[in-house]
Every structure is written in structure tokens, then in C-alpha cells.
Design an enzyme around this catalytic site. Structure first.
Site, PDB file in Angstrom:
ATOM      1  N   LYS A 106       0.840  -1.193   0.000  1.00  0.00           N
ATOM      2  CA  LYS A 106       0.000   0.000   0.000  1.00  0.00           C
ATOM      3  C   LYS A 106       0.880   1.249   0.000  1.00  0.00           C
ATOM      4  CE  LYS A 106      -1.706   2.045   3.692  1.00  0.00           C
ATOM      5  NZ  LYS A 106      -2.527   2.521   4.816  1.00  0.00           N
ATOM      6  N   LYS A 153      -3.478   6.085  14.916  1.00  0.00           N
ATOM      7  CA  LYS A 153      -3.718   5.413  13.637  1.00  0.00           C
ATOM      8  C   LYS A 153      -5.232   5.296  13.436  1.00  0.00           C
ATOM      9  CE  LYS A 153       0.498   4.569  12.254  1.00  0.00           C
ATOM     10  NZ  LYS A 153       1.005   4.771  10.905  1.00  0.00           N
ATOM     11  N   ARG A 209      -8.053  12.616  12.584  1.00  0.00           N
ATOM     12  CA  ARG A 209      -6.627  12.332  12.829  1.00  0.00           C
ATOM     13  C   ARG A 209      -5.828  13.624  12.651  1.00  0.00           C
ATOM     14  NH1 ARG A 209      -5.453   7.096   9.201  1.00  0.00           N
ATOM     15  NH2 ARG A 209      -3.353   7.389  10.002  1.00  0.00           N
ATOM     16  N   ARG A 224      -6.204  -3.315  10.469  1.00  0.00           N
ATOM     17  CA  ARG A 224      -5.112  -4.097  11.058  1.00  0.00           C
ATOM     18  C   ARG A 224      -5.560  -4.854  12.318  1.00  0.00           C
ATOM     19  NH1 ARG A 224      -1.638  -3.794   7.542  1.00  0.00           N
ATOM     20  NH2 ARG A 224      -1.066  -1.862   6.499  1.00  0.00           N
ATOM     21  N   LYS A 244      -9.728  -1.835   3.371  1.00  0.00           N
ATOM     22  CA  LYS A 244      -8.898  -0.640   3.323  1.00  0.00           C
ATOM     23  C   LYS A 244      -7.560  -0.943   2.657  1.00  0.00           C
ATOM     24  CE  LYS A 244      -7.713   3.254   6.173  1.00  0.00           C
ATOM     25  NZ  LYS A 244      -6.294   3.564   6.186  1.00  0.00           N
ATOM     26  N   ASP A 293       3.222  -0.952  12.149  1.00  0.00           N
ATOM     27  CA  ASP A 293       1.962  -1.510  11.650  1.00  0.00           C
ATOM     28  C   ASP A 293       1.795  -2.964  12.082  1.00  0.00           C
ATOM     29  OD1 ASP A 293       0.858   0.673  10.491  1.00  0.00           O
ATOM     30  OD2 ASP A 293       1.392   0.158   8.432  1.00  0.00           O
TER      31      ASP A 293
END
Ligand code: DC
Length: 643
Positions: A24, A341, A125, A386, A411, A314
Site C-alpha cells: 500500500k 492510527k 486524525r 489491522r 482498506k 503496523d
């Protein structure tokens, strides 16, 4: 809300080549740069996901030409080159952090009012450090709320360039954004990161992709970058598989003692997340590199680790999940910044580990995980891909793990669940059917089997009861088969464990009353009703990817190819005793009479009567405990379910 997705446990170690989509991070950098470059670039290995589609849309939005073939992962992009983007213009990043942040900086190199916006999650964010840095570079910004959150209007007049500082311990996306815009500035940019540095591999990645497209970037001590003006030049560029996505496949192998190969990734990868394999190696996994591929084999016992994940953060949820299966505690450090995140990933990982029974706690910059026994649960995902993917991996070794709102994986990895499924050697869905007369113990046994094997139960009797209840409530003549058939089509019957809802209303208790019990046999004899419900039952099973279905005609009509068919019986006195014990509506005598009547109706009706399938295993539950029956079923399934 969609039914939480059940994860099918892995019962035997597997050996598989994992399917991993393109990176990504690299896709979004390459798309953006190609969109800004002079000339036409050919990109391959592009990831098809919400975030990359957001970037592809944005570059077209600012004037680039992009022919993207999402099926083959290729794109032909003609950049805007010497004709900078010109406002008024609005670019929507949807939920994509990289798209929003990168565009904010790049917009400053154009002219006029360029608005950068995003969805609600992205709007919340903060981007204050980036807007401060842009202001230091002389960029004029304006926002309807505050300039720390999107939407933000960039009043662009070309980027002059110069010296600028950013804190090193906030999102590296901010620094990447400044770097990406820098070649389009008039005088070049000198960027210094102050203090502690996090996620430096992402900056290295940004620099590498920029250089591939002709930018001149000098880097000193990892914290100072000098970018020369001169723009970007188109090129042909191959995007690596996504190392963060690969982390789930590697973790799957690590916790199940299996072997997974990921092709197209080497330790020389641009992506810091390849380091994750090294952490798994410290925990006892065996990692081999063959040229351009990784092979990881999980150990029989995983050891806990003390790991600093600041450079590949991540993978924090992934490591959190792996740690749950280790023999000793794990400490994750250096990642305080991941609280901003898609979710607060420290809180989310810890909360969900606790939900499955693991003793986990937050620290200021990470978490501590103390392994222990796990329990089934519906894992919440906070709209964070995630968290969904990491806990799906946990489900491979924790029967009964279900993932709420699992679609959020789109996503970055829309085919995630298919890719995870493809790792299993026994890919066929496990369908267990339990038929038999009322009171034979089907419900109790189905639940116990489902719990043991991590499957969901489909209580088809509850569906017939739901129809009977609705017909009674609407005073529809039960003998009018057409009318009750039409009613069945119009109802939305949802089964969630032992909860039953009709058009959103919980009817779990009402459908068990004597009134409904009396009416249901007539409804169950109606061929129109049976036909509609049969299709719904099959749809449920394929959506769940397997399960335990109980009823009267599961083995004979609805699931003729089931993995295992059980026909449960018990003598009628024993059944009447059980019925009387579980219902205040029935005395023993009432229950006996009711059962006699229902046995007769259920087995003598013309359509799909209660019957044993030829290949069913008959279990008489009169003298058996639930545990004994479950053991017997597990035995019958043999290698299909042996851990
Ligand atoms: O299992 P139960 O008692 O909740 O079932 C209610 C009624 O529905 C029962 O009379 C039989 C009928 N039924 C059916 O005909 N076919 C099924 N697959 C399940 C139940």
C-alpha cells in the site's frame, strides 16, 4: 449490522505459498509521484484497496491521466509535469492517511485554493505538525474547524522551499509529505527531523521511490534530508508485495507450526515491516530467504520477546496476537505514536486480547502481553483493518473467534479472508448437521459441538418458529399456504447464537412459548415456507464458511453433502422429561402428548418430513451425557478437526 465473521481454526499444520497484495505504502507513493511527473509511467504490482483507490482518484482529480487496471494491478499514468495543479479544486482522501497528508503538502506546489478533505475518521486524525511545517515554508492554510484537522484549504502559490523542521517521533507520513513535495519547490527543501526518530524505514521508502522517478535527495544521519528542485520524471516501476499484509500470513504460520512462503519480498525490501519476520525468528520461528522470497516455519513452542517496533509499527497488533500463544510474556515498546492510527492501536489490541481472555496491559509506549488460556469471543475492530486482520489470525488457534465488521479489511487487503482461508489444507467448509425429533437434545449438543470446534450454530427450528410467530401476530390464516409463504419471503430473520431477531426485533423468548410451539408444525408443513427457508439456510452456511445446522431435514434436504450427519434420538419419556424440565408451560403429561403429536406431524408431512439420511450416524442420547456425545462427534470427524 453484519454477523461477525467466524474464523475457522487450523487443525493441522499447513505448508502454503501466501497470496499477498502489493504494498500500500509504495503504491500510494508511486501513484502520486507518477501523477506529478513529466511523461508516462507504467506501474505494476499495484494494490487494489480503498486507500489506493483514494490516491488514484486524487491524482486524476488534480489533472493527471491514469488508466488503472485493478484486476492486473497495472497502471499507465501520465503526470501533470510542468503544469502544476490549479485551484479551485477539492481532493478527497476518503479514509486514506497517506493520501490526505501527502496531498496537503503537494497541493502547496500548485496555485489557487486547493481543499484537502477526508472521511470522518481521517478528519479526526490530527495533522498539526504537518501544517506547522508547511506554514514555516510560507504556505497559507485555512480550515473550517482548526488547522490541525481536515478539511483544510491550501491557498497555493507555488512552494518556494527552504529549511524546515519536524519532530521525529510523530507520524512519518508528515515528513514523507514534505519530501514528496520538495522536488516541485523552486529552491529545494532541507528537512531536519528533531528528537527521537520513528518509522524511519518509511522515509527511506519515500526517498527510494522519489529517486526512482529522478529526484535528487541527499540524506545525512537519517535525520536530515536535502532535496533538490527539478521535479519528477516518468519511469516504469514494479511495486513490491505489502510487507505489513505479509505479517498476517507469517504470523499464521508462526502460531500454528506451519510453513508459509511469501514471494517477491527480500530482506533488502524498501519496507521496514520485513523486520517483523526477524521478531518471529527471535520467538523461535525458522526464517529462510531464497532470493526474492521469504519462508517462515513456526516452532512447536513460541517464546515471548521484548521488542521495539518503532520502525515497523503496523505489525504491533500482529505481534500482540502472536504473543498470546507464547510460553512467556512479551513486551512491545517504542510505539506510543500508534495511538493516532485508524484506531488507538495500543488500546484496541490490549482490549481485544483481554476480550479473548489474555492478560494484556497498556504501557505508555506499547504493551505487555502475558499468555494464558483463550476463550471464544466477538472481537471488536474499531473500523481498523489491522485489528481485524491480526485477530483473524488469532482465530486460527482460538476456536470461536469472530470478527465484528470484518469488511474493514478492504482498506488495504480486500481479499484478506480468502487469502487466509487459502492457507488451510482442508479448505472444504465443515458442515455438521444434526437432525432428530423434538427433545432429542439437538440444541444442547449442537451448541456444545459448535463451541468445541469454533463453529456457529444454525437453529433452523427457530426460523420456522419465527415464521409461525409472525403469522400469528398478523392473524394470517395458517392454512393459507400462499399467504404464509409470501409472509416468509418478506421477513428478515437473523440468527445470532441463541438470539433470534425478526426485522430487527429480538424474539428469542416469544418463539419458545406454547402458543408458537403449537402453531409451528402447520407452518413447517407448508412447502412454500420450506422452500424460502431452505435457501436462507444455505446462504447462511456459505456466508459462515461452515457451521452446525440442526433441524429435521438438514441431512436429507438442505445439506445433502454435509461433512457429518448425525441423527439424534432418545426415548419419548426421556424427551418429555427434558421438555417439561425446560419449560414452565409444560407438565410431563402435556409434554408427552405434545411430543407424540409433533413426532407424528413432523414425520408424516408430505414435504421434507423428519427422516434419517442414509448416511447419517444415529446417536441415542437417552443414556449419554452431552460431553460423551461431543467426544463421539469429534471422534467421527477424526483428522478433520484434530488439533
Ligand atoms: O426444533 P424446534 O422444536 O425448534 O422446531 C420447531 C418446529 O419446526 C418443529 O415442529 C419442526 C419444525 N422444523 C422443521 O420442520 N424443519 C427443520 N429443519 C427444523 C424444524
Amino acid at each position: 449490522m453484519a454477523t461477525p465473521r467466524l474464523i475457522r481454526p487450523v487443525t493441522t499444520p499447513f505448508s502454503a505459498v501466501a497470496t499477498v497484495p502489493g504494498s500500500k505504502s509504495i503504491t500510494n507513493r508511486a501513484l502520486l509521484i507518477a501523477g506529478l511527473a513529466t511523461g508516462t509511467s507504467n506501474l505494476s504490482g499495484i494494490l487494489d484497496a480503498d486507500d489506493t483507490r483514494a490516491m488514484a482518484q486524487a491524482i486524476v482529480g488534480f489533472g493527471a491521466r491514469a488508466e488503472v487496471d485493478w484486476n492486473t494491478g497495472t497502471a499507465k499514468v501520465t503526470g501533470i509535469g510542468a503544469a502544476p495543479m490549479a485551484g479551485p479544486l477539492t481532493l478527497d482522501a476518503n479514509q486514506s492517511g497517506t493520501t490526505g497528508r501527502f496531498l496537503l503538502a503537494v497541493a502547496a506546489t500548485g496555485s489557487g485554493a486547493i481543499t484537502i478533505d477526508g472521511d470522518e475518521q481521517l478528519r479526526s486524525r490530527p495533522v498539526g505538525d504537518l501544517t506547522d511545517a508547511l506554514r514555516d515554508l510560507g504556505v497559507r492554510l485555512e480550515s473550517t474547524s482548526s488547522t490541525t484537522e481536515l478539511p483544510i484549504v491550501v491557498h497555493a502559490d507555488g512552494l518556494r522551499g527552504g529549511e524546515v523542521q519536524l519532530p521525529g517521533d510523530v507520524s512519518s507520513q508528515f515528513a514523507s509529505a514534505i519530501l514528496l513535495a520538495a522536488p516541485l519547490s523552486k529552491e529545494g527543501v532541507a528537512l531536519t527531523l528533531s528528537g527521537e526518530l520513528v518509522s524511519t524505514p518509511y522515509l527511506d521508502m519515500t526517498v527510494e521511490v522519489m529517486r526512482a522517478f529522478g529526484a535528487t535527495v541527499d540524506q545525512y544521519d537519517g535525520s536530515k534530508f536535502v532535496v533538490a528542485p527539478g521535479g519528477y520524471v516518468a519511469c516504469d516501476y514494479v511495486i513490491e508485495p505489502d510487507a505489513s499484509a505479509a505479517s498476517y500470513m507469517l504470523a499464521a504460520a508462526a502460531i500454528t507450526g506451519s510453513t508459509v512462503v511469501v514471494e517477491g519480498l527480500s530482506p533488502l525490501s524498501l519496507q521496514g515491516d520485513v523486520e517483523f519476520a526477524e521478531v518471529l525468528a527471535q520467538m523461535g520461528a525458522t526464517v529462510r530467504h531464497h532470493g526474492n522470497s521469504f519462508e517462515l516455519t513456526g516452532p512447536s513452542v513460541l517464546a515471548g520477546v521484548d521488542a521495539d517496533l518503532r520502525d515497523f509499527s503496523d505489525t504491533v497488533p500482529t505481534l500482540g496476537v502472536v504473543a498470546a500463544f507464547a510460553s512467556t510474556p512479551t513486551t512491545i515498546r517504542g510505539v506510543g505514536f500508534i495511538r493516532n492510527k485508524e484506531s488507538d492501536r495500543i488500546a484496541a489490541t490490549v482490549t481485544e486480547l483481554r476480550r479473548v481472555g489474555i492478560d494484556a496491559s497498556e504501557t505508555e509506549d506499547g504493551m505487555v502481553i502475558r499468555p494464558g488460556p483463550l476463550e471464544p469471543a466477538v472481537v471488536q475492530t474499531y473500523d481498523d483493518h489491522r485489528i481485524a486482520m491480526a485477530f483473524a489470525v488469532l482465530g486460527l488457534r482460538n476456536p470461536g473467534t469472530r470478527i465484528a465488521d470484518s469488511h474493514c479489511v478492504a482498506k488495504t487487503f480486500p481479499e484478506f479472508f480468502a487469502a487466509l482461508d487459502a492457507l488451510h489444507p482442508d479448505r472444504e467448509p465443515l458442515v455438521i448437521v444434526i437432525d432428530g425429533p423434538a427433545g432429542a437434545g439437538k440444541s444442547t449438543v449442537s451448541k456444545a459441538i459448535a463451541e468445541r470446534l469454533g463453529l456457529m450454530v444454525l437453529d433452523t427450528g427457530a426460523m420456522y418458529r419465527a415464521v409461525a410467530l409472525s403469522a400469528l401476530e398478523r392473524q394470517i390464516d395458517l392454512g393459507d399456504w400462499e399467504a404464509v409463504g409470501e409472509l416468509t419471503k418478506s421477513l428478515r430473520i437473523e440468527l445470532d447464537g441463541s438470539d433470534v431477531r425478526i426485522d430487527g426485533t429480538d424474539v428469542s423468548a416469544v418463539i419458545r412459548t406454547a402458543k408458537v410451539s403449537q402453531a409451528v408444525s402447520v407452518v413447517a408443513a407448508n412447502p412454500h415456507v420450506r422452500d424460502v427457508l431452505k435457501h436462507q439456510q444455505r446462504a447462511w452456511m456459505s456466508a459462515q464458511g461452515g457451521g452446525v445446522a440442526e433441524g429435521r431435514d438438514m441431512g436429507t434436504v438442505v445439506f445433502p453433502d454435509a461433512t457429518l450427519k448425525i441423527f439424534m434420538t432418545a426415548n419419548i419419556e426421556e424427551r418429555a422429561k427434558r421438555r417439561a424440565a425446560e419449560s414452565v408451560d409444560f407438565s410431563f403429561a402435556d409434554a408427552l402428548a405434545d411430543l407424540r403429536r409433533r413426532d407424528e406431524v413432523d414425520s408424516s408431512r408430505a414435504h421434507d418430513p423428519l427422516a434419517e439420511a442414509d448416511d447419517a450416524v444415529v446417536i441415542d442420547s437417552t443414556d449419554l451425557s452431552v460431553g460423551e456425545i461431543v467426544d463421539k462427534v469429534v471422534d467421527l470427524l477424526g483428522d478433520l478437526v484434530r488439533p
